[in-house]
Write a protein that holds these residues in place. Structure first.
Motif, PDB file in Angstrom:
ATOM      1  N   ALA B  91     -98.122   1.534 -50.815  1.00 38.68           N
ATOM      2  CA  ALA B  91     -98.304   0.390 -49.718  1.00 38.68           C
ATOM      3  C   ALA B  91     -99.655   1.283 -48.606  1.00 38.68           C
ATOM      4  N   MET B  92     -99.652   1.665 -49.461  1.00 39.88           N
ATOM      5  CA  MET B  92    -100.982   2.876 -48.410  1.00 39.88           C
ATOM      6  C   MET B  92    -101.928   2.465 -48.943  1.00 39.88           C
ATOM      7  N   MET B  93    -102.575   2.963 -50.196  1.00 37.89           N
ATOM      8  CA  MET B  93    -103.168   2.916 -51.202  1.00 37.89           C
ATOM      9  C   MET B  93    -103.458   1.774 -51.302  1.00 37.89           C
ATOM     10  N   ASP B  94    -102.677   0.503 -51.820  1.00 34.15           N
ATOM     11  CA  ASP B  94    -103.151  -0.631 -51.658  1.00 34.15           C
ATOM     12  C   ASP B  94    -102.808  -1.683 -50.738  1.00 34.15           C
ATOM     13  N   SER B  95    -102.806  -0.970 -48.632  1.00 33.75           N
ATOM     14  CA  SER B  95    -102.824  -1.605 -48.414  1.00 33.75           C
ATOM     15  C   SER B  95    -101.878  -2.861 -47.989  1.00 33.75           C
ATOM     16  N   THR B  96    -100.775  -2.521 -48.171  1.00 35.06           N
ATOM     17  CA  THR B  96     -99.249  -3.452 -48.061  1.00 35.06           C
ATOM     18  C   THR B  96     -99.002  -3.465 -46.817  1.00 35.06           C
ATOM     19  N   PRO B  97     -98.579  -4.504 -45.984  1.00 29.78           N
ATOM     20  CA  PRO B  97     -98.526  -4.731 -45.460  1.00 29.78           C
ATOM     21  C   PRO B  97     -97.018  -4.376 -45.272  1.00 29.78           C
ATOM     22  N   LEU B  98     -96.524  -3.254 -44.720  1.00 33.32           N
ATOM     23  CA  LEU B  98     -94.698  -2.654 -44.706  1.00 33.32           C
ATOM     24  C   LEU B  98     -94.591  -2.844 -43.492  1.00 33.32           C
ATOM     25  N   VAL B  99     -93.037  -2.550 -43.018  1.00 38.79           N
ATOM     26  CA  VAL B  99     -92.196  -1.145 -42.168  1.00 38.79           C
ATOM     27  C   VAL B  99     -91.083  -1.149 -42.090  1.00 38.79           C
ATOM     28  N   ALA B 100     -91.448   0.020 -42.948  1.00 36.92           N
ATOM     29  CA  ALA B 100     -89.892   1.317 -42.957  1.00 36.92           C
ATOM     30  C   ALA B 100     -89.350   1.663 -41.748  1.00 36.92           C
ATOM     31  N   ILE B 101     -88.076   1.158 -42.141  1.00 39.45           N
ATOM     32  CA  ILE B 101     -87.228   2.200 -40.549  1.00 39.45           C
ATOM     33  C   ILE B 101     -86.124   2.945 -41.055  1.00 39.45           C
ATOM     34  N   THR B 102     -86.320   4.194 -40.495  1.00 39.53           N
ATOM     35  CA  THR B 102     -85.000   4.924 -40.919  1.00 39.53           C
ATOM     36  C   THR B 102     -84.210   6.007 -40.307  1.00 39.53           C
ATOM     37  N   GLY B 103     -83.613   5.833 -40.900  1.00 43.89           N
ATOM     38  CA  GLY B 103     -82.163   6.948 -39.432  1.00 43.89           C
ATOM     39  C   GLY B 103     -82.670   7.691 -39.731  1.00 43.89           C
ATOM     40  N   GLN B 104     -82.102   8.679 -38.523  1.00 38.16           N
ATOM     41  CA  GLN B 104     -83.009   9.999 -38.178  1.00 38.16           C
ATOM     42  C   GLN B 104     -81.643  10.985 -36.921  1.00 38.16           C
ATOM     43  N   VAL B 105     -81.119  12.441 -37.739  1.00 40.68           N
ATOM     44  CA  VAL B 105     -80.191  12.703 -37.273  1.00 40.68           C
ATOM     45  C   VAL B 105     -79.925  12.495 -35.492  1.00 40.68           C
ATOM     46  N   VAL B 159     -96.146   1.015 -41.898  1.00 36.28           N
ATOM     47  CA  VAL B 159     -95.566   2.116 -40.173  1.00 36.28           C
ATOM     48  C   VAL B 159     -94.327   2.776 -40.654  1.00 36.28           C
ATOM     49  N   LEU B 160     -93.941   3.003 -40.687  1.00 37.67           N
ATOM     50  CA  LEU B 160     -92.133   4.115 -41.121  1.00 37.67           C
ATOM     51  C   LEU B 160     -92.117   4.520 -39.273  1.00 37.67           C
ATOM     52  N   ILE B 161     -90.619   3.727 -38.807  1.00 32.60           N
ATOM     53  CA  ILE B 161     -90.352   3.815 -37.968  1.00 32.60           C
ATOM     54  C   ILE B 161     -89.296   4.987 -37.555  1.00 32.60           C
ATOM     55  N   ASP B 162     -88.898   5.799 -37.586  1.00 26.80           N
ATOM     56  CA  ASP B 162     -87.906   6.678 -37.751  1.00 26.80           C
ATOM     57  C   ASP B 162     -87.157   7.204 -36.101  1.00 26.80           C
ATOM     58  N   ILE B 163     -85.927   6.021 -36.204  1.00 28.03           N
ATOM     59  CA  ILE B 163     -84.776   6.615 -34.959  1.00 28.03           C
ATOM     60  C   ILE B 163     -83.200   6.953 -34.808  1.00 28.03           C
ATOM     61  N   THR B 164     -83.521   7.915 -34.233  1.00 26.90           N
ATOM     62  CA  THR B 164     -82.556   9.121 -34.395  1.00 26.90           C
ATOM     63  C   THR B 164     -80.925   8.449 -33.717  1.00 26.90           C
ATOM     64  N   LYS B 165     -79.981   8.208 -34.322  1.00 30.93           N
ATOM     65  CA  LYS B 165     -78.502   7.797 -34.422  1.00 30.93           C
ATOM     66  C   LYS B 165     -78.453   7.617 -32.664  1.00 30.93           C
ATOM     67  N   ASP B 166     -78.317   8.594 -32.503  1.00 30.97           N
ATOM     68  CA  ASP B 166     -78.418   8.389 -30.666  1.00 30.97           C
ATOM     69  C   ASP B 166     -78.672   7.272 -30.008  1.00 30.97           C
ATOM     70  N   ALA B 167     -80.356   6.779 -30.658  1.00 29.29           N
ATOM     71  CA  ALA B 167     -81.239   6.150 -30.220  1.00 29.29           C
ATOM     72  C   ALA B 167     -80.713   4.633 -30.035  1.00 29.29           C
ATOM     73  N   GLN B 168     -79.725   5.102 -31.655  1.00 24.43           N
ATOM     74  CA  GLN B 168     -79.369   3.309 -31.669  1.00 24.43           C
ATOM     75  C   GLN B 168     -78.035   2.824 -31.131  1.00 24.43           C
ATOM     76  N   GLN B 169     -77.372   4.391 -30.440  1.00 21.72           N
ATOM     77  CA  GLN B 169     -76.268   3.597 -29.888  1.00 21.72           C
ATOM     78  C   GLN B 169     -75.925   4.243 -28.721  1.00 21.72           C
ATOM     79  N   ALA B 170     -77.271   4.027 -27.911  1.00 23.72           N
ATOM     80  CA  ALA B 170     -77.077   3.964 -26.404  1.00 23.72           C
ATOM     81  C   ALA B 170     -77.253   2.067 -26.413  1.00 23.72           C
ATOM     82  N   ARG B 171     -76.798   2.143 -24.620  1.00 21.98           N
ATOM     83  CA  ARG B 171     -76.418   0.898 -24.744  1.00 21.98           C
ATOM     84  C   ARG B 171     -77.579   0.478 -23.764  1.00 21.98           C
ATOM     85  N   MET B 172     -78.039  -0.815 -23.204  1.00 21.23           N
ATOM     86  CA  MET B 172     -79.037  -0.506 -22.347  1.00 21.23           C
ATOM     87  C   MET B 172     -79.361  -2.415 -22.224  1.00 21.23           C
TER      88      MET B 172
END
Lengths: 179, 578
Positions: B91-105, B159-172
């Motif tokens: 996607a970087m080489m071909d300028s493709t709009p992409l959002v990759a979401i990954t879980g993190q420890v 664009v990649l968004i790496d999100i820790t598991k505790d940030a996914q579990q927290a509440r607000m």
């Protein structure tokens, strides 16, 4: 190869420095020195980078492309004030102590720590002057040395201010646009 | 409104706010809270469970490339995230709009070699437009907003968004009143008017002008403006691999594709031209050949939204940083009256006549489509001849190609008319792209027929997504395997430049039709030319996805060709001419 001095303003974010430095690594350029710290604008840090290369124009453009980077200038050919600081721990004896202190004085350097057989000298000046000072100290025995790397600022009314790119609310800026 | 939410719920709501309708991914430990929340939002957010994260990434790319919207893919931490690396780089080489979401420890163990921990933000730093590591729930709303903004604006990219598991579990209670804080990101859309006028002055002075268009024209939606510019000036138009579809190939001003496997007359025209207007292309080395010998007589006008592309590979006389559509519009506004363009028109028309003469002398597409002289039981060209005829009869199609010989034949031999109908992995050259990307395009366009053309090598890299196609009930993917039992493009180089030392290129595979049937899609095998049209028609008639295994002649080459490191003026062809 020519030594280029590049000044960049970037958002104070984790990873920003890594991204900037990575661009030089990718091209196989060795970074001769790198100094980073706060600028006059909160949230914007300022970097001075010295790199040896015959073609930095493309890397400068690619630095611009980084989201965190707000402004980049190659100031190599601009009139600048260049400074570097060195802390040098020199071996001393009762016989050499006075001579070292006198030499430090000649270089406008300050003795900031003294022990029975060492002295730490703080020296600020142009990178060339720091080189000279280090050579003068070397015969006494340099036990440790740390140099900060060059920091540079263009003389006169031209400014590289972070505030020019950040609005009063601390948000979106007018931007650094090529063209 | 002021209800407390988990980080995972905030992620789902942020995606819905960004207009996301479908996501491609695979769950795992560190991304589980997001999947837990996703269930609640399943009516608004469709999740497509892929069989490999690479498939998920390419599917998101296919979705993005066929629609212009941001594609979204999801993986868990560690191997889930690293499997996304290839599509992100693509996607970087071909300028493709992409959002990759990954879980993190969880942030408490971050950096401590926890189970399935990988520094994915570190790994993807050079292959993303930007990336984020989110450790605090309160950062989620602005990070998602920024990520989609960055992915889709300026020169699009991943664009990649790496999100820790505790940030996914927290509440607000989420605060959606977030502003973009991107002082270093201000893409310039409007071209500088002075430069635009300078470009026109240069074009007006030209005797042999050319317009070359790339992906930028398609991404900015500038096809109408491009057509107006070409017709107003009478200048011949070249479409690069990624520019295919930006200008209809049956237009009298279209002359075809340049570069390594472009047409001889197109490359000759580039070498002869005196002014070259490149709109939204980046002078890739597959276009320029040896860059120092490229277009030696030309003064170059380069329109690109990314300033770092200008002057990178080719010396530019008039740079214009801006969006292709806006800059072409500016060119049209500043263009003098028809009467003042008479000289340019007359030069362009003589020049076009010269190009058409070169085209007649050298390979012409129509001649080239014809069966090669050597007797063969199934020349690949017969497959393309039938495909271009039948798909254009049906209309309403897109074609996704993989990487290799079949990709170049598709670019050469199919008649392309519309933007976003030709989708391929160009810059990265990622084998395995076609099947999952076609799946992504098929989900975006359920009423169209999405063809995936691939080789037997590329097909075997990601064909597991056929299971996804079946599970999701996708009926409009038709796969054409150009099966020659080799990694054909490498074999071609070995034949031409390495004295037929076929090292690592002969390739076996299963019976693809039976494999397809085992997955639950229709499988068809074609071994002779007279069965080709029937098979394609059957694929159209069959109410479901289809795999056609075209067992083509094994050692056929893609011509014309510019050997590596040579000037594009030095093409080799099958024909003794040139």
């Amino acid at each position: 190869m020519k030594k280029h001095t590049i000044v960049a303003l970037m958002q104070d974010q984790p990873g920003a420095l890594n991204r900037a430095v990575s661009l030089f690594r990718r091209r196989g350029y060795n970074i001769a020195s790198l100094a980073v710290g706060h600028s006059e604008t909160p949230g914007i840090s300022r970097m001075t980078l010295v790199v040896e290369s015959d073609d930095v124009e493309q890397v400068v453009k690619q630095l611009y492309r980084l989201i965190d980077v707000v402004k980049v200038s190659d100031v190599t050919d601009d009139p600048t004030v260049d400074r570097e600081m060195a802390l040098t721990k020199v071996h001393t004896t009762s016989a050499t102590r006075a001579e070292i202190a006198t030499l430090a004085d000649i270089f406008d350097a300050k003795v900031v720590d003294v022990s029975t057989n060492t002295m730490i000298i703080e020296m600020t000046g142009t990178p060339a002057k720091v080189d000279n000072f280090v050579e003068v100290m070397r015969p006494f025995g340099i036990k440790e040395m740390m140099r900060t790397g060059r920091i540079a600022m263009v003389r006169g009314t031209n400014t590289h201010r972070g505030a020019e790119y950040v609005e009063s609310n601390g948000h979106v800026a007018t931007g650094a646009v090529l063209n | 409104m002021s209800e407390e939410k988990t980080g995972a719920q905030i992620m789902c709501e942020a995606l819905i706010r960004e207009g996301v309708e479908v996501m491609f991914g695979i769950p795992g430990g560190a991304i589980m809270p997001f999947y837990f929340a996703m269930w609640e939002y399943r009516d608004q957010l469709r999740h497509v469970l892929c069989r490999h994260e690479q498939g998920a990434g390419h599917a998101a790319e296919g979705y993005a490339r066929s629609t212009g919207k941001v594609g979204v893919c999801i993986g868990t931490s560690g191997p889930g995230a690293t499997n996304l690396v290839t599509p992100i780089a693509d996607a970087m080489m071909d300028s493709t709009p992409l959002v990759a979401i990954t879980g993190q420890v969880s942030s408490a163990v971050l950096g401590k070699d926890a189970f399935q921990e990988t520094d994915i933000t570190g790994i993807t730093m050079p292959i993303t437009k930007h990336n984020y590591l989110v450790k605090r729930i309160e950062d989620l709303p602005w990070v998602f907003k920024e990520a989609f903004h960055i992915a889709s604006t300026g020169r699009p990219g991943p664009v990649l968004i790496d999100i820790t598991k505790d940030a996914q579990q927290a509440r607000m209670v989420p605060d959606w009143d977030v502003k973009l804080n991107l002082p270093g990101y201000k893409p310039n859309y409007q071209g500088n008017r002075k430069q635009v006028r300078e470009a026109i002055r240069l074009l007006m002075s030209a005797c042999k002008p050319l317009i070359m268009v790339g992906n930028g024209v398609i991404m900015s939606g500038a096809t109408e403006e491009l057509r107006a510019l070409a017709e107003r000036t009478g200048i011949p138009v070249i479409t690069t691999l990624h520019g295919i579809g930006a200008f209809p190939e049956d237009h009298p001003l279209s002359i075809g594709m340049p570069g390594m496997h472009g047409w001889v007359h197109v490359n000759r025209a580039i070498q002869e031209c005196d002014v070259l207007l490149n709109i939204g292309g980046r002078f890739d080395d597959r276009v320029t050949g040896k860059a120092s010998t490229f277009a030696p007589n030309a003064r170059v006008i380069h329109i690109d939204i990314d300033p770092s592309e200008i002057g990178k590979n080719v010396k530019v006389t008039v740079p214009i940083v801006g969006d292709a559509r806006m800059v072409i519009s500016a060119l049209l506004e500043e263009m003098p009256d028809r009467s003042e363009l008479a000289t340019l028109h007359s030069h362009a028309s003589d020049w076009m006549e010269h190009i058409r003469e070169m085209q007649a002398t050298h390979q012409h597409k129509q001649q080239y489509i014809a069966r090669p002289d050597v007797p063969m039981y199934l020349p690949p060209h017969d497959v393309y001849a039938a495909l271009t005829r039948i798909v254009n009869q049906h209309g309403n199609y897109r074609i996704v190609t993989d990487v290799g010989q079949h990709q170049m034949w598709a670019a050469q031999l199919i008649d392309w008319h519309r933007p976003r109908t030709h989708i391929t992995s160009g810059g990265a050259g990622t084998m395995g792209f076609a099947v999952p990307a076609a799946m992504g395009a098929a989900i975006a366009h359920p009423d169209e027929t999405i063809w995936a053309i691939c080789g037997d090598g590329g097909f075997q890299m990601t064909n597991q997504e056929l299971a996804t196609i079946v599970q999701e009930g996708i009926k409009n993917v038709k796969v054409a395997i150009i099966n020659n039992g080799y990694l054909g493009m490498v074999r071609q180089w070995q034949e031409l430049f390495e004295n037929k030392r076929y090292s690592g290129t002969p390739l076996s595979g299963p019976d693809f039709a039976r494999l397809a049937e085992a997955y639950g899609v229709r499988g068809i095998t074609v071994e002779h030319t007279d069965e080709v049209a029937d098979a394609i028609n059957t694929a159209y008639e069959y109410d479901g996805s289809v795999v056609i295994d075209f067992r083509v002649e094994r050692e056929v080459n893609v011509f014309p060709m510019v050997p590596q490191g040579k000037s594009i003026g030095d093409m080799i062809t099958e024909s003794p001419i040139v």
